[in-house]
Design an enzyme around this catalytic site. Structure first.
Site, PDB file in Angstrom:
ATOM      1  N   ASP A 308       0.821  -1.215   0.000  1.00  0.00           N
ATOM      2  CA  ASP A 308       0.000   0.000   0.000  1.00  0.00           C
ATOM      3  C   ASP A 308       0.859   1.271   0.000  1.00  0.00           C
ATOM      4  OD1 ASP A 308      -2.313   1.517   0.061  1.00  0.00           O
ATOM      5  OD2 ASP A 308      -2.495   1.444   2.243  1.00  0.00           O
ATOM      6  N   GLU A 311       2.127   4.960  -4.330  1.00  0.00           N
ATOM      7  CA  GLU A 311       2.068   5.842  -5.528  1.00  0.00           C
ATOM      8  C   GLU A 311       3.388   6.586  -5.723  1.00  0.00           C
ATOM      9  OE1 GLU A 311      -0.314   5.672  -3.110  1.00  0.00           O
ATOM     10  OE2 GLU A 311      -1.504   4.320  -4.344  1.00  0.00           O
ATOM     11  N   ASP A 421      -9.339   3.309  -2.115  1.00  0.00           N
ATOM     12  CA  ASP A 421     -10.259   3.781  -1.069  1.00  0.00           C
ATOM     13  C   ASP A 421     -11.568   4.325  -1.641  1.00  0.00           C
ATOM     14  OD1 ASP A 421      -8.187   3.063   0.502  1.00  0.00           O
ATOM     15  OD2 ASP A 421      -7.541   5.095   0.991  1.00  0.00           O
TER      16      ASP A 421
HETATM   17  C1  GLC Z   1      -4.866   3.332   2.802  1.00  0.00           C
HETATM   18  C2  GLC Z   1      -5.353   2.060   2.122  1.00  0.00           C
HETATM   19  C3  GLC Z   1      -6.413   1.405   2.959  1.00  0.00           C
HETATM   20  C4  GLC Z   1      -5.867   1.128   4.347  1.00  0.00           C
HETATM   21  C5  GLC Z   1      -5.343   2.414   4.985  1.00  0.00           C
HETATM   22  C6  GLC Z   1      -4.646   2.161   6.304  1.00  0.00           C
HETATM   23  O1  GLC Z   1      -5.863   4.279   2.840  1.00  0.00           O
HETATM   24  O2  GLC Z   1      -5.822   2.319   0.831  1.00  0.00           O
HETATM   25  O3  GLC Z   1      -6.869   0.225   2.367  1.00  0.00           O
HETATM   26  O4  GLC Z   1      -6.860   0.583   5.155  1.00  0.00           O
HETATM   27  O5  GLC Z   1      -4.420   3.024   4.114  1.00  0.00           O
HETATM   28  O6  GLC Z   1      -3.576   1.311   6.158  1.00  0.00           O
END
Ligand code: GLC
Length: 626
Positions: A308, A311, A421
Site C-alpha cells: 500500500d 504511488e 479507497d
Molecule cells: C490506505 C489504504 C487502505 C488502508 C489504509 C490504512 O488508505 O488504501 O486500504 O486501510 O491506508 O492502512
C-alpha cells in the site's frame, strides 16, 4: 499486428516482454503535432475502451484522464487520476486499433472532452514526446486485446485459496479482534479464507515489525487461523519510518537505499509512521533488499501480502511541513476574511502529494539518475516486483498471494490490484463493475474493490448488493476504514442472507477459477463488456452495466438503492440462474430485453450453457477445483 514507434523513451518501463522492431515510415493513426500532442479524429459512433483504473463508464469518451498514480480517496466523476497508470486505449470506430503509450511520466488522455470529436494524448514533456508507442490491430476487439496482452506478458495467477472470501478492516487492533472476527464467521456458518491485517498489527506503523503488545504471538495466531482454513494477509507500506535503532531504517540508510533529495540526503516524507523515507525501488539491489524483508513475516507462517501507499502517497515532506509552519505564522493575529481564511486552511491541505514534492527527489537505476516526477508511475509497480521476486525466492514452489494499490502496466505479471479507497456509495458498485473489464484489458485479472465501500458507513442492503456482484470478482475482499461502522457479513444481525451469497461464491469457484486461469493462459479477458462478445449486436454495444464473466456467464448486478428488479439485455438465448435462500433454480430466457425481478438477497445471473456448482464448503481447503 503490433507496430512500434519509438520517441526517445525516458527509461525502460518493463511493461513489455517482447521486442518489436521499430516501424520506419509506417503511417500512424494519430497526427503528431509540433507541440508533441497525438491527435485522433473520432467519428460520431467511435467508442474508446481501456485506461484501466479510472472513473466513469466503460466507454471512456467524453472525459479527460491523467495517468499519474494518485492517492485519491474520493473516486468521484470529476477526478482525472486514481492509483493506477494504465495507458492503453482501444479505439472502436470506423478504424479499430489499440494504442499503448508506454511512458513512466504523466500523460493526459482527452477523449472527446475538449472537443467531442477529437482525442488528444499529451505526454508531460510536450514539444518532443518521450515514449514508446505501440499500435495494435486485429480481427476483433478481443483479438486486439489478446495481442496487446501477449506484448505485456502473462498475468499473475494467485494461489487457489486467494479466490476465497476475505475480511479486512482498518481497526482490528489486536489478536483478540482477529479471533473474534474468525469466530463470528464460523458461528454464522459463513465461509471465509482470509483475514487481513491492516497497519494496526505493526509496531508504530513500522514495516516488518509486529506490535509486541497487541499481537504478542503472530506466529501462533497465523498457525491457529490456518488450522481453521484462514490465512492472515498483512499490509506492507512503501515508506519506512525514519528512526535510528529501527534496523530496516538503519540498514537502508547506511547502504544509501532510500530516495535522495537534490543535495544527496535522504528525502524525508510524512506517512502513517510520521517522518519516513522511501526505498528506491528503481535500484535492483534495493528491490531485493526490501523484498527479502518480507521473510520476517513469511517466517511466521504468512503467505500473502497487500502493498500500500506506493504511488508513493506523501502526506507531506519534511521541507514542505517546515515551510507550512512558517507560512501559517503570517496569518496569526490577522482578521481572517473569506479569502485569507481559506488560504490559511489550504497551507496544510496543499501539502499532500504535491507536485513540487514529486519534483524534489531522485532515483538511481542502472539506466541513470532520474527525478521522481519523470518516472513517477513506475514506483508502485517496482514495489510489487520487489515483493514478488523475493517471495518467489523465499518460497520457490508456491505463488505468493500479492496485490497492490498503485500500479503501471507490467505489474500485472507480479501481482493483482485492488481499486483503493472507494466509498460506501451505490455508485461505487457500478464504478467497480466498469473498472473490471478495463483492468483486464491492461493485464490486471486478479482484482476487486473494497466490498461494502472503504470510506463512509455501509448499510445492510448496500453490502448485500455489493457482495452479489463481488461473488464474481477474482479478488473478493470486504474492507473498511477506521472509524466507520462495522460491515462484516455478520455485522447486520441476520447472517443467513450473507451466508447464502458468500456460499454461492464457493459453489461457483470451479467455474471462476478455471475461467480465470484460461483467461491468463490465453491472454484473454475474464470480464468483458458485452460489445466484445457480440460485435454485430448494436444493443450489446451500448450496455454499460452488464458483464461477460469467463466464457459462459453474463452478470447484470443491481446497483441502485431500493431496486427490486432491473432491465437486462440478453444478446442471445440464455439460462437464467437464480440463487434464492440458498436454493438455485433455472429458467430459459430468449434473446432481447427482460425486466428481471431481483429481490434483495437473490443473486441472478445468466449462462450460455449449463454450469456445474460445487457443494457448499466453509473454505477452499474443503474444495477440489482446477
Ligand atoms: C490506505 C489504504 C487502505 C488502508 C489504509 C490504512 O488508505 O488504501 O486500504 O486501510 O491506508 O492502512
Amino acid at each position: 499486428m503490433i507496430k512500434r514507434y519509438s520517441y526517445d523513451p525516458v527509461i525502460g518501463t518493463g511493461a513489455t516482454v517482447r521486442e518489436i522492431e521499430i516501424s520506419v515510415g509506417e503511417p500512424l493513426p494519430f497526427t503528431l503535432t509540433d507541440d508533441g500532442v497525438f491527435v485522433y479524429e473520432m467519428d460520431g459512433d467511435t467508442r474508446v475502451y481501456g485506461l484501466g483504473e479510472t472513473v466513469r463508464g466503460m466507454n471512456k469518451r467524453g472525459w479527460i484522464y491523467e495517468s499519474f498514480c494518485s492517492d485519491e480517496p474520493f473516486h468521484t466523476e470529476d477526478k482525472r487520476s486514481l492509483y493506477g497508470a494504465h495507458n492503453f486505449v482501444l479505439i472502436d470506430g470506423e478504424q479499430r486499433f489499440g494504442a499503448f503509450f508506454d511512458t513512466p511520466g504523466r500523460i493526459t488522455f482527452d477523449i472527446g472532452y475538449t472537443d467531442s470529436s477529437v482525442m488528444t494524448v499529451t505526454p508531460d514533456d510536450t514539444q518532443s514526446p518521450r515514449l514508446e508507442l505501440y499500435i495494435i490491430t486485429g480481427d476483433s476487439l478481443r483479438d486486439i486485446v489478446r495481442q496487446f496482452r501477449s506484448l505485456i506478458g502473462r498475468s499473475y495467477t494467485p494461489p487457489k485459496w486467494a479466490f476465497g472470501y476475505g475480511q479486512s478492516r482498518w481497526g482490528y487492533v489486536n489478536q483478540e479482534d482477529i479471533i473474534r472476527c474468525a469466530d463470528s464467521y464460523r458461528d454464522a456458518g459463513i465461509p471465509i479464507d482470509m483475514i487481513y491485517l491492516d497497519i494496526d498489527y505493526m509496531d508504530s506503523f513500522k514495516d516488518f515489525t509486529v506490535s509486541p503488545e497487541r499481537f504478542p504471538d503472530l506466529k501462533g495466531l497465523a498457525a491457529e487461523m490456518k488450522r481453521r482454513g484462514i490465512r492472515l494477509i498483512p499490509i506492507i507500506d512503501a515508506a519506512v519510518k525514519r528512526e535510528e535503532g529501527f534496523d530496516v531504517y538503519d540498514e537502508g540508510h547506511e547502504r544509501g537505499y532510500f530516495c535522495k533529495d537534490k543535495d544527496g540526503g535522504d528525502f524525508v516524507v510524512g506517512v502513517w509512521p510520521g517522518m519516513s523515507v522511501l526505498p528506491d525501488f528503481f535500484d535492483p539491489e534495493v528491490r531485493r533488499w526490501f523484498g527479502m524483508k518480507y521473510k520476517t513475516l513469511t517466517d511466521m507462517g504468512i503467505e500473502g501480502f497487500w502493498n500500500d501507499m506506493n504511488e508513493p502517497a506523501l502526506f507531506y515532506s519534511e521541507k514542505g511541513l517546515d515551510n507550512a509552519f512558517k507560512e501559517i505564522k503570517d496569518y496569526e493575529g490577522k482578521q481572517l476574511g473569506a479569502l485569507n481564511f481559506f488560504g490559511a486552511r489550504d497551507v496544510f491541505n496543499r501539502l499532500a502529494n504535491s507536485d513540487s514534492d514529486y519534483g524534489s527527489f531522485y532515483h538511481s537505476s542502472p539506466e541513470g539518475r532520474f527525478i521522481h516526477r519523470d518516472v513517477h508511475n513506475l514506483y508502485g509497480s517496482l514495489m510489487t516486483r520487489s515483493a514478488y521476486e523475493a517471495l518467489k525466492e523465499l518460497r520457490p514452489d508456491t505463488e505468493p498471494m500479492l496485490f497492490s494499490r498503485a500500479s503501471y502496466i507490467g505489474a500485472h505479471r507480479y501481482g493483482g490490484i485492488w481499486t483503493g479507497d472507494n466509498h460506501s456509495w451505490w455508485s461505487h458498485i457500478l464504478l467497480s463493475m466498469q473498472q473490471m473489464p478495463a483492468l483486464n484489458m491492461c493485464g490486471f485479472l486478479f482484482s476487486g474493490s473494497d466490498i461494502g465501500g472503504f470510506n463512509g458507513c455501509c448499510t445492510r442492503d448496500l453490502l448485500i448488493r455489493w457482495l452479489s456482484f463481488a461473488v464474481f470478482t477474482p479478488l473478493m475482499r470486504n474492507h473498511a476504514a477506521a472509524g466507520t461502522r462495522s460491515q462484516e457479513a455478520f455485522a447486520f444481525g441476520d447472517t443467513e442472507v450473507f451466508r447464502h451469497i458468500i456460499t454461492l461464491r464457493y459453489r461457483l469457484l470451479p467455474y471462476i477459477y478455471s475461467e480465470f486461469v484460461k483467461a491468463v493462459e490465453s491472454d484473454d479477458m475474464y470480464f468483458r463488456p458485452l460489445r466484445f462478445d457480440y460485435e454485430d449486436d448494436e444493443i450489446a454495444a451500448t450496455v454499460e452495466d452488464q458483464l461477460m464473466v469467463g466464457d459462459a456467464l453474463m452478470i447484470a448486478p443491481v446497483y441502485t438503492q431500493n431496486a427490486v428488479a432491473r432491465h437486462v439485455y440478453l444478446p442471445e438465448k440464455m439460462i437464467q440462474y437464480r440463487m434464492s435462500g440458498g436454493e438455485i433454480s433455472t429458467e430459459e430466457l430468449n434473446k432481447g430485453w427482460h425486466y428481471i425481478s431481483v429481490p434483495l438477497g437473490d443473486v441472478v445471473f445468466f449462462a450460455k450453457r449449463e454450469i456445474t456448482f460445487a457443494d457448499p464448503v466453509m473454505n477452499t481447503s474443503e474444495l477440489a477445483f482446477n
